[in-house]
Design a protein around this motif. Sequence first.
Motif, PDB file in Angstrom:
ATOM      1  N   PHE A 227      53.690  29.109  43.481  1.00  0.00           N
ATOM      2  CA  PHE A 227      53.300  27.763  43.928  1.00  0.00           C
ATOM      3  C   PHE A 227      52.228  27.172  43.015  1.00  0.00           C
ATOM      4  N   ARG A 228      51.389  28.055  42.461  1.00  0.00           N
ATOM      5  CA  ARG A 228      50.350  27.578  41.542  1.00  0.00           C
ATOM      6  C   ARG A 228      50.980  27.006  40.273  1.00  0.00           C
ATOM      7  N   ILE A 229      52.043  27.630  39.793  1.00  0.00           N
ATOM      8  CA  ILE A 229      52.748  27.115  38.609  1.00  0.00           C
ATOM      9  C   ILE A 229      53.219  25.683  38.853  1.00  0.00           C
ATOM     10  N   VAL A 230      53.761  25.445  40.038  1.00  0.00           N
ATOM     11  CA  VAL A 230      54.253  24.106  40.365  1.00  0.00           C
ATOM     12  C   VAL A 230      53.103  23.100  40.374  1.00  0.00           C
ATOM     13  N   VAL A 231      51.993  23.467  41.011  1.00  0.00           N
ATOM     14  CA  VAL A 231      50.857  22.543  41.132  1.00  0.00           C
ATOM     15  C   VAL A 231      50.234  22.244  39.773  1.00  0.00           C
ATOM     16  N   GLU A 232      50.118  23.248  38.925  1.00  0.00           N
ATOM     17  CA  GLU A 232      49.431  23.060  37.646  1.00  0.00           C
ATOM     18  C   GLU A 232      50.359  22.566  36.522  1.00  0.00           C
ATOM     19  N   LYS A 233      51.605  23.029  36.535  1.00  0.00           N
ATOM     20  CA  LYS A 233      52.500  22.703  35.424  1.00  0.00           C
ATOM     21  C   LYS A 233      53.466  21.559  35.738  1.00  0.00           C
ATOM     22  N   TYR A 234      53.822  21.416  37.003  1.00  0.00           N
ATOM     23  CA  TYR A 234      54.800  20.390  37.382  1.00  0.00           C
ATOM     24  C   TYR A 234      54.266  19.497  38.509  1.00  0.00           C
ATOM     25  N   PRO A 235      53.093  18.889  38.312  1.00  0.00           N
ATOM     26  CA  PRO A 235      52.502  18.099  39.403  1.00  0.00           C
ATOM     27  C   PRO A 235      53.279  16.828  39.734  1.00  0.00           C
ATOM     28  N   ASN A 236      53.915  16.235  38.730  1.00  0.00           N
ATOM     29  CA  ASN A 236      54.630  14.975  38.975  1.00  0.00           C
ATOM     30  C   ASN A 236      56.111  15.216  39.222  1.00  0.00           C
ATOM     31  N   THR A 237      56.385  16.089  40.178  1.00  0.00           N
ATOM     32  CA  THR A 237      57.762  16.362  40.571  1.00  0.00           C
ATOM     33  C   THR A 237      57.887  16.231  42.078  1.00  0.00           C
ATOM     34  N   ASN A 238      59.089  16.276  42.561  1.00  0.00           N
ATOM     35  CA  ASN A 238      59.320  16.158  44.003  1.00  0.00           C
ATOM     36  C   ASN A 238      58.891  17.400  44.774  1.00  0.00           C
ATOM     37  N   GLN A 239      58.474  18.438  44.058  1.00  0.00           N
ATOM     38  CA  GLN A 239      58.135  19.713  44.715  1.00  0.00           C
ATOM     39  C   GLN A 239      56.647  19.836  45.060  1.00  0.00           C
ATOM     40  N   ILE A 240      55.824  18.895  44.585  1.00  0.00           N
ATOM     41  CA  ILE A 240      54.378  19.087  44.660  1.00  0.00           C
ATOM     42  C   ILE A 240      53.843  19.134  46.091  1.00  0.00           C
ATOM     43  N   GLU A 241      54.357  18.294  46.976  1.00  0.00           N
ATOM     44  CA  GLU A 241      53.842  18.282  48.354  1.00  0.00           C
ATOM     45  C   GLU A 241      54.091  19.616  49.044  1.00  0.00           C
ATOM     46  N   GLU A 242      55.309  20.112  48.920  1.00  0.00           N
ATOM     47  CA  GLU A 242      55.614  21.399  49.549  1.00  0.00           C
ATOM     48  C   GLU A 242      54.809  22.523  48.916  1.00  0.00           C
ATOM     49  N   ALA A 243      54.617  22.466  47.592  1.00  0.00           N
ATOM     50  CA  ALA A 243      53.867  23.525  46.919  1.00  0.00           C
ATOM     51  C   ALA A 243      52.445  23.626  47.474  1.00  0.00           C
ATOM     52  N   LEU A 244      51.786  22.479  47.666  1.00  0.00           N
ATOM     53  CA  LEU A 244      50.441  22.492  48.243  1.00  0.00           C
ATOM     54  C   LEU A 244      50.456  23.013  49.681  1.00  0.00           C
TER      55      LEU A 244
END
Length: 289
Positions: free
Chosen positions: A206-223
Amino acid sequence: MDYARSEGMMKTARALLASLVILSAGALISSCQSDPDIDITKLGLNNDPPDVLYNQALANMKAGNMAEAARKFDAIDRENPFSEWARKALVMSTFVKYRQGKIDDALASGNRYMAQYPKSEDAAYVQYLIGLSYSKQISDVTQDQRASSKTIEAMQAVIDNYPDSEYVDDAQAKIRYARDQLAGKEMQVGRYYLERKEYLAAVSRFRIVVEKYPNTNQIEEALARLVEAYYAMGIVEEAQTAAAVLGHNYPDSQWYADSFKLLQSGGAEPRENKGSWISAAGRKLLLGS
């Protein structure tokens, strides 16, 4: 010479001519059958000049006969190497193979074009075709996502090397889609670990998503998943920070509502720790980076 004699000679001549034609055809067929390197379906194709073949190939494309168009473009490229007609034929061959769904062939001809003609007038288009070919191979997030990485690489080359081309906008769109797929893959693996209570492994995804892919549709769920994982490990301060960052950026999100409820169930509430990596990532989100 009387008429009867003349007529007889004409018949004899026609018979002789017919015999010669039959003998010649038989010799040709026999030669072709004995020589495995000769394809009788292609005889005569390469005798046409390249401009004629090129126009014939375009006519075949217009008629929907992509296989024949590809054959003619390839013949031009093969028989007239490094000529201007060969260059143009290689562009069209790449396009036709892409349209046929022969992605590996399209990539091979496209990459060969870029190696030979990187500064040509059609280079931006061919680089874009390479990106489209990789994009066609992108699969569901449950599958390998190497095609997504290749799409990003190819389309970024369009943007970097040909910034004024008409393909930049779509290249950017394809990159956004590919990045979302890569983020989705990380989320899928992270959820797998979370379900099995392997919280540290889940957090890393989940950290990879937040740090590397913040402007994607996955960010809300990742947080939100970070809230869940940290809370389950008893690291409440990090869970509170993840929830606070989620609330700052997506206050109307259902993921934030669920995270708030989870913290509230244990007597906690969202509160940001400015020293957390999540807080740093959150500041980048606010800046839109």
